[in-house]
Design an enzyme around this catalytic site. Sequence first.
Site, PDB file in Angstrom:
ATOM      1  N   PHE A  47      47.650  -5.720 -76.537  1.00  0.00           N
ATOM      2  CA  PHE A  47      48.380  -4.516 -76.903  1.00  0.00           C
ATOM      3  C   PHE A  47      47.559  -3.235 -76.763  1.00  0.00           C
ATOM      4  O   PHE A  47      47.858  -2.213 -77.360  1.00  0.00           O
ATOM      5  CB  PHE A  47      48.892  -4.622 -78.344  1.00  0.00           C
ATOM      6  CG  PHE A  47      49.813  -5.786 -78.565  1.00  0.00           C
ATOM      7  CD1 PHE A  47      50.989  -5.929 -77.845  1.00  0.00           C
ATOM      8  CD2 PHE A  47      49.492  -6.767 -79.496  1.00  0.00           C
ATOM      9  CE1 PHE A  47      51.832  -7.013 -78.048  1.00  0.00           C
ATOM     10  CE2 PHE A  47      50.330  -7.853 -79.714  1.00  0.00           C
ATOM     11  CZ  PHE A  47      51.503  -7.979 -78.986  1.00  0.00           C
ATOM     12  N   CYS A  48      46.527  -3.273 -75.953  1.00  0.00           N
ATOM     13  CA  CYS A  48      45.609  -2.144 -75.783  1.00  0.00           C
ATOM     14  C   CYS A  48      46.062  -1.274 -74.603  1.00  0.00           C
ATOM     15  O   CYS A  48      46.664  -1.769 -73.649  1.00  0.00           O
ATOM     16  CB  CYS A  48      44.193  -2.682 -75.537  1.00  0.00           C
ATOM     17  SG  CYS A  48      42.963  -1.401 -75.274  1.00  0.00           S
ATOM     18  N   GLY A  49      45.723  -0.006 -74.652  1.00  0.00           N
ATOM     19  CA  GLY A  49      46.011   0.893 -73.540  1.00  0.00           C
ATOM     20  C   GLY A  49      45.264   0.508 -72.270  1.00  0.00           C
ATOM     21  O   GLY A  49      45.643   0.905 -71.172  1.00  0.00           O
ATOM     22  N   THR A  51      44.935  -2.638 -71.265  1.00  0.00           N
ATOM     23  CA  THR A  51      45.379  -3.985 -70.889  1.00  0.00           C
ATOM     24  C   THR A  51      45.658  -4.108 -69.394  1.00  0.00           C
ATOM     25  O   THR A  51      45.457  -5.175 -68.816  1.00  0.00           O
ATOM     26  CB  THR A  51      46.597  -4.413 -71.734  1.00  0.00           C
ATOM     27  OG1 THR A  51      46.216  -4.385 -73.107  1.00  0.00           O
ATOM     28  CG2 THR A  51      47.075  -5.806 -71.399  1.00  0.00           C
TER      29      THR A  51
END
Length: 169
Positions: A47-49, A51
């Site tokens: 869920f990271c920017g 990813t």
Amino acid sequence: MFFFNNVTSANYEKVFFDFKIKNISGEEIELKTFKNKVTLLVNTASFCGFTKQYEDLQKLWETYKSDGLMVLGIPSNSFNQEKTNDKDVKEFCEVNFNINFPLSTITEVKGDQAHEIYKWAKDNHGKSAIPKWNFYKILINKEGKVEKTFNSFTNPMSKKITSEIEKIL
């Protein structure tokens, strides 16, 4: 007369190849199987920017694996951006990014609960080996020692990373 040097001297009682970690399916990976290879160790999160870097990690792996590069993804919830179980992470990576490089189980990468690989990297390379965020990269050379670290903003296919990999392959 005194001379002060800021170079950290690592004693390396152990090297990267002395450790084990469980893969995303729960089976043990003995890192000694990575001996004589260069390894890019990357803590990841669904869920990271950052990813989307999975795409370029896969591309990096496909480009250099025949030359001796290993990419080892370490899904981690250390920054509260990972799914809650390994099965969902594995499915997410395969379906969205067609990942086939090795992934570990969800693993802590910083603090007291960090996996021993990350504690070892910090002990031998200093604070620069502690992930500051997801998709932090640690380059391990063929001798099993930390060669260099790269922040999350550094794309896996950037010249900064590929030139370092090519230099030590």
